[in-house]
Design a protein around this motif. Structure first.
Motif, PDB file in Angstrom:
ATOM      1  N   ALA A   1      -3.589 -18.739 -14.349  1.00  0.00           N
ATOM      2  CA  ALA A   1      -3.484 -17.302 -14.598  1.00  0.00           C
ATOM      3  C   ALA A   1      -4.039 -16.479 -13.449  1.00  0.00           C
ATOM      4  O   ALA A   1      -3.783 -15.293 -13.357  1.00  0.00           O
ATOM      5  CB  ALA A   1      -4.216 -16.936 -15.883  1.00  0.00           C
ATOM      6  N   LYS A   2      -4.794 -17.123 -12.565  1.00  0.00           N
ATOM      7  CA  LYS A   2      -5.405 -16.392 -11.465  1.00  0.00           C
ATOM      8  C   LYS A   2      -4.368 -16.032 -10.411  1.00  0.00           C
ATOM      9  O   LYS A   2      -3.491 -16.829 -10.086  1.00  0.00           O
ATOM     10  CB  LYS A   2      -6.499 -17.230 -10.794  1.00  0.00           C
ATOM     11  N   GLU A   3      -4.471 -14.830  -9.900  1.00  0.00           N
ATOM     12  CA  GLU A   3      -3.607 -14.397  -8.806  1.00  0.00           C
ATOM     13  C   GLU A   3      -4.244 -14.871  -7.506  1.00  0.00           C
ATOM     14  O   GLU A   3      -5.456 -14.824  -7.338  1.00  0.00           O
ATOM     15  CB  GLU A   3      -3.509 -12.876  -8.812  1.00  0.00           C
ATOM     16  N   LYS A   4      -3.432 -15.349  -6.587  1.00  0.00           N
ATOM     17  CA  LYS A   4      -3.976 -15.797  -5.309  1.00  0.00           C
ATOM     18  C   LYS A   4      -4.557 -14.608  -4.560  1.00  0.00           C
ATOM     19  O   LYS A   4      -3.924 -13.556  -4.472  1.00  0.00           O
ATOM     20  CB  LYS A   4      -2.892 -16.459  -4.452  1.00  0.00           C
ATOM     21  N   PRO A   5      -5.759 -14.764  -4.026  1.00  0.00           N
ATOM     22  CA  PRO A   5      -6.378 -13.642  -3.310  1.00  0.00           C
ATOM     23  C   PRO A   5      -5.660 -13.355  -1.996  1.00  0.00           C
ATOM     24  O   PRO A   5      -5.068 -14.249  -1.387  1.00  0.00           O
ATOM     25  CB  PRO A   5      -7.804 -14.123  -3.063  1.00  0.00           C
ATOM     26  N   GLN A   6      -5.719 -12.103  -1.569  1.00  0.00           N
ATOM     27  CA  GLN A   6      -5.139 -11.708  -0.292  1.00  0.00           C
ATOM     28  C   GLN A   6      -6.225 -11.556   0.761  1.00  0.00           C
ATOM     29  O   GLN A   6      -5.981 -11.025   1.828  1.00  0.00           O
ATOM     30  CB  GLN A   6      -4.368 -10.404  -0.454  1.00  0.00           C
ATOM     31  N   GLU A   7      -7.427 -12.022   0.440  1.00  0.00           N
ATOM     32  CA  GLU A   7      -8.533 -11.997   1.384  1.00  0.00           C
ATOM     33  C   GLU A   7      -8.706 -13.393   1.953  1.00  0.00           C
ATOM     34  O   GLU A   7      -8.556 -14.380   1.246  1.00  0.00           O
ATOM     35  CB  GLU A   7      -9.821 -11.556   0.694  1.00  0.00           C
ATOM     36  N   ALA A   8      -9.029 -13.449   3.247  1.00  0.00           N
ATOM     37  CA  ALA A   8      -9.171 -14.745   3.900  1.00  0.00           C
ATOM     38  C   ALA A   8     -10.138 -14.639   5.072  1.00  0.00           C
ATOM     39  O   ALA A   8     -10.497 -13.545   5.502  1.00  0.00           O
ATOM     40  CB  ALA A   8      -7.810 -15.233   4.392  1.00  0.00           C
ATOM     41  N   GLU A   9     -10.511 -15.810   5.570  1.00  0.00           N
ATOM     42  CA  GLU A   9     -11.347 -15.882   6.767  1.00  0.00           C
ATOM     43  C   GLU A   9     -10.508 -16.481   7.893  1.00  0.00           C
ATOM     44  O   GLU A   9      -9.780 -17.451   7.686  1.00  0.00           O
ATOM     45  CB  GLU A   9     -12.564 -16.760   6.513  1.00  0.00           C
ATOM     46  N   VAL A  10     -10.618 -15.903   9.075  1.00  0.00           N
ATOM     47  CA  VAL A  10      -9.886 -16.390  10.241  1.00  0.00           C
ATOM     48  C   VAL A  10     -10.578 -17.648  10.764  1.00  0.00           C
ATOM     49  O   VAL A  10     -11.776 -17.642  11.017  1.00  0.00           O
ATOM     50  CB  VAL A  10      -9.831 -15.314  11.350  1.00  0.00           C
ATOM     51  N   VAL A  11      -9.814 -18.750  10.907  1.00  0.00           N
ATOM     52  CA  VAL A  11     -10.381 -19.998  11.407  1.00  0.00           C
ATOM     53  C   VAL A  11      -9.881 -20.363  12.806  1.00  0.00           C
ATOM     54  O   VAL A  11     -10.496 -21.171  13.493  1.00  0.00           O
ATOM     55  CB  VAL A  11     -10.164 -21.175  10.432  1.00  0.00           C
ATOM     56  N   ALA A  12      -8.768 -19.779  13.240  1.00  0.00           N
ATOM     57  CA  ALA A  12      -8.258 -20.013  14.590  1.00  0.00           C
ATOM     58  C   ALA A  12      -7.345 -18.856  14.988  1.00  0.00           C
ATOM     59  O   ALA A  12      -6.673 -18.277  14.136  1.00  0.00           O
ATOM     60  CB  ALA A  12      -7.488 -21.328  14.667  1.00  0.00           C
ATOM     61  N   VAL A  13      -7.343 -18.534  16.282  1.00  0.00           N
ATOM     62  CA  VAL A  13      -6.564 -17.404  16.795  1.00  0.00           C
ATOM     63  C   VAL A  13      -5.789 -17.852  18.027  1.00  0.00           C
ATOM     64  O   VAL A  13      -6.339 -18.514  18.905  1.00  0.00           O
ATOM     65  CB  VAL A  13      -7.498 -16.229  17.174  1.00  0.00           C
ATOM     66  N   GLY A  14      -4.518 -17.477  18.085  1.00  0.00           N
ATOM     67  CA  GLY A  14      -3.702 -17.776  19.254  1.00  0.00           C
ATOM     68  C   GLY A  14      -4.099 -16.909  20.441  1.00  0.00           C
ATOM     69  O   GLY A  14      -4.888 -15.973  20.313  1.00  0.00           O
ATOM     70  N   PRO A  15      -3.526 -17.190  21.609  1.00  0.00           N
ATOM     71  CA  PRO A  15      -3.899 -16.477  22.830  1.00  0.00           C
ATOM     72  C   PRO A  15      -3.279 -15.083  22.970  1.00  0.00           C
ATOM     73  O   PRO A  15      -3.634 -14.332  23.863  1.00  0.00           O
ATOM     74  CB  PRO A  15      -3.378 -17.394  23.931  1.00  0.00           C
ATOM     75  N   GLY A  16      -2.367 -14.725  22.087  1.00  0.00           N
ATOM     76  CA  GLY A  16      -1.632 -13.468  22.243  1.00  0.00           C
ATOM     77  C   GLY A  16      -0.266 -13.769  22.837  1.00  0.00           C
ATOM     78  O   GLY A  16       0.069 -14.916  23.110  1.00  0.00           O
TER      79      GLY A  16
END
Length: 94
Positions: free
Chosen positions: A31-46
């Motif tokens: 019944a729980k809705e998936k949260p739209q909050e998250a933590e960034v674990v990796a970032v591309g170079p752009g």
């Protein structure tokens, strides 16, 4: 294993949602809705688009709010992650 996103992509891990509503009702797992909050674990170079550089505005450890149906869910070594484009990030939570 490390995951390194390409271009303007970001790897995030969903933050756990609350299991009890404000009214004190305990929600079942389905019944729980998936949260739209998250933590960034990796970032591309752009990346570059139309001759202009697109810089990354988030960094590892940032807490973010992302679009509801954004990204691709992947499972690596028992952990669930989402890989999405930077444009699908709505805000950085402070």
């Amino acid at each position: 294993m490390n995951i390194r996103p390409l271009g303007d992509r970001v790897v995030i891990k969903r933050l756990e949602s609350e299991e009890i509503t404000k009214g004190g009702i305990v929600l079942a797992g389905t019944a729980k809705e998936k949260p739209q909050e998250a933590e960034v674990v990796a970032v591309g170079p752009g990346t570059y688009s139309h001759g202009r550089e697109i810089k990354m505005e988030v960094k590892i450890g940032d807490k973010i709010l992302f679009s509801k149906f954004a990204g691709t869910e992947v499972k690596l070594q028992g952990q669930e992650y989402i890989i999405l484009k930077q444009e699908d990030i709505l805000a950085i939570l402070e």
